[in-house]
Write an enzyme that holds these catalytic residues in place. Structure first.
Site, PDB file in Angstrom:
ATOM      1  N   ASP A  14      33.271  50.106  34.439  1.00 23.88           N
ATOM      2  CA  ASP A  14      34.735  48.393  35.221  1.00 23.88           C
ATOM      3  C   ASP A  14      33.797  48.049  36.129  1.00 23.88           C
ATOM      4  O   ASP A  14      32.752  47.999  36.964  1.00 23.88           O
ATOM      5  CB  ASP A  14      35.429  49.084  35.628  1.00 23.88           C
ATOM      6  CG  ASP A  14      36.367  48.261  36.282  1.00 23.88           C
ATOM      7  OD1 ASP A  14      36.356  47.235  35.590  1.00 23.88           O
ATOM      8  OD2 ASP A  14      36.971  48.397  37.670  1.00 23.88           O
ATOM      9  N   ASP A  68      35.557  44.895  38.555  1.00 24.43           N
ATOM     10  CA  ASP A  68      35.927  44.539  39.967  1.00 24.43           C
ATOM     11  C   ASP A  68      36.864  45.748  40.734  1.00 24.43           C
ATOM     12  O   ASP A  68      37.779  46.756  39.697  1.00 24.43           O
ATOM     13  CB  ASP A  68      37.114  43.544  39.533  1.00 24.43           C
ATOM     14  CG  ASP A  68      36.798  42.463  39.705  1.00 24.43           C
ATOM     15  OD1 ASP A  68      35.367  41.870  39.564  1.00 24.43           O
ATOM     16  OD2 ASP A  68      37.449  41.168  39.508  1.00 24.43           O
ATOM     17  N   ASP A 113      38.825  51.598  37.566  1.00 26.23           N
ATOM     18  CA  ASP A 113      39.037  52.193  39.885  1.00 26.23           C
ATOM     19  C   ASP A 113      40.865  52.552  38.938  1.00 26.23           C
ATOM     20  O   ASP A 113      41.515  52.109  40.066  1.00 26.23           O
ATOM     21  CB  ASP A 113      38.885  51.621  40.450  1.00 26.23           C
ATOM     22  CG  ASP A 113      39.041  49.861  39.716  1.00 26.23           C
ATOM     23  OD1 ASP A 113      38.926  49.416  39.046  1.00 26.23           O
ATOM     24  OD2 ASP A 113      40.098  49.470  41.191  1.00 26.23           O
TER      25      ASP A 113
HETATM   26 MG   LIG Z   1      38.724  47.581  38.351  1.00 22.66          MG
END
Ligand SMILES: [Mg+2]
Length: 271
Positions: free
Chosen positions: A13, A15, A214
């Site tokens: 991923d 961001d 995240d």
């Molecule tokens: Mg993310």
């Protein structure tokens, strides 16, 4: 522990994982990215961003030529070596952007839903939403098979809206900042499985997959990985995986690219 000499594929991923969620900084991961490049281990970026944005980021991160998964799995960029593949350079799956846009406009007219899509505003407004510069903001609008939006209506109305989309073969997906509308037949997990299968055919051995994310929206991707790193994030709900055993899943103590490095250090040995 895995070795840098294993046939690895890294799916990550952006961001809040490889990039800091506020500053988009990624330097703490730089040494690892260089090491993976030296060992020809593909780092496959995986996000809700557009292919245009991801090509730009690949250049910044020195990952040019590698595949990536854009628009939550609706768009797959192929490895630069796969030029004979019928879908080269990009596979675009499901309902195209223009068609989804039309459906959304119809639903908005009929149902009086309140939302603002990336097509409703210019890059200056997107710059204010995201903190990106003008050039990068322009790239965020080049969707090929999804629509990103800010929801401005109630939760109740959202459930109604999502159900209507579903009847039309579309899904309403919650990302880190925005909501995304895309075909129900696509996903980051399916895209990752497809790429893994392609590498298996090229390498003639089964790749070992390691995923990093995240947010709750990364769970489907991390569920299909052999190993997963959950980078500590701002999201209070956390990430719930189907199989969350210490052998398979590592939860980092640090956030963003520092957490990314911590997860790589945990799973991959230099020999
Ligand atoms: Mg993310």
């Amino acid at each position: 522990m895995l070795s840098i000499l294993n046939p690895l594929l890294i799916f990550t991923d952006l961001d809040g994982t490889l990039l800091d969620s506020h500053t988009y900084e990624w330097q703490p991961a730089a040494d690892w990215l260089a090491t993976l490049r030296e060992h020809h281990i593909p780092v496959i970026l995986c996000s809700s961003k557009t292919a245009a944005e991801m090509l730009y980021l690949q250049k910044t991160l020195d990952l040019q030529g590698l595949p990536f998964i854009a628009e939550n799995g609706a768009v797959i960029q192929l490895d630069a070596h796969w030029q004979t593949h019928p879908d080269y350079p990009r596979q675009i799956a499901g309902t195209p952007h223009a068609e989804i846009s039309m459906v959304l406009n119809k639903l908005r007219d009929k149902g009086r839903y309140k939302f603002t899509t990336f097509d409703d505003v210019d890059e200056q407004v997107i710059g204010e939403w995201t903190g990106l510069n003008r050039t990068q903001s322009a790239l965020t609008r080049l969707h090929e098979a999804s629509v990103s939006l800010i929801w401005r209506d109630s939760d109740e109305r959202m459930a109604q809206f999502a159900a209507q989309l579903n009847e039309l073969g579309l899904q309403f997906l919650h990302g880190a900042r925005f909501w995304h509308v895309l075909d129900t037949s696509v996903g980051k997990d399916l895209a990752a499985n497809w790429l893994t299968g392609e590498y298996q055919r090229q390498w003639k051995k089964h790749p070992i997959t390691l995923g990093l994310g995240d947010g709750p929206n990364d769970a489907p991707l991390l569920d299909v990985m052999d190993y997963a790193v959950i980078v500590k994030g701002l999201n209070r709900e956390g990430v719930r995986l189907k199989v969350d055993t210490p052998q398979r899943v590592y939860h980092t103590h640090q956030e963003g690219p520092e957490g990314w490095r911590e997860g790589m250090d945990y799973f991959i040995a230099m020999l």
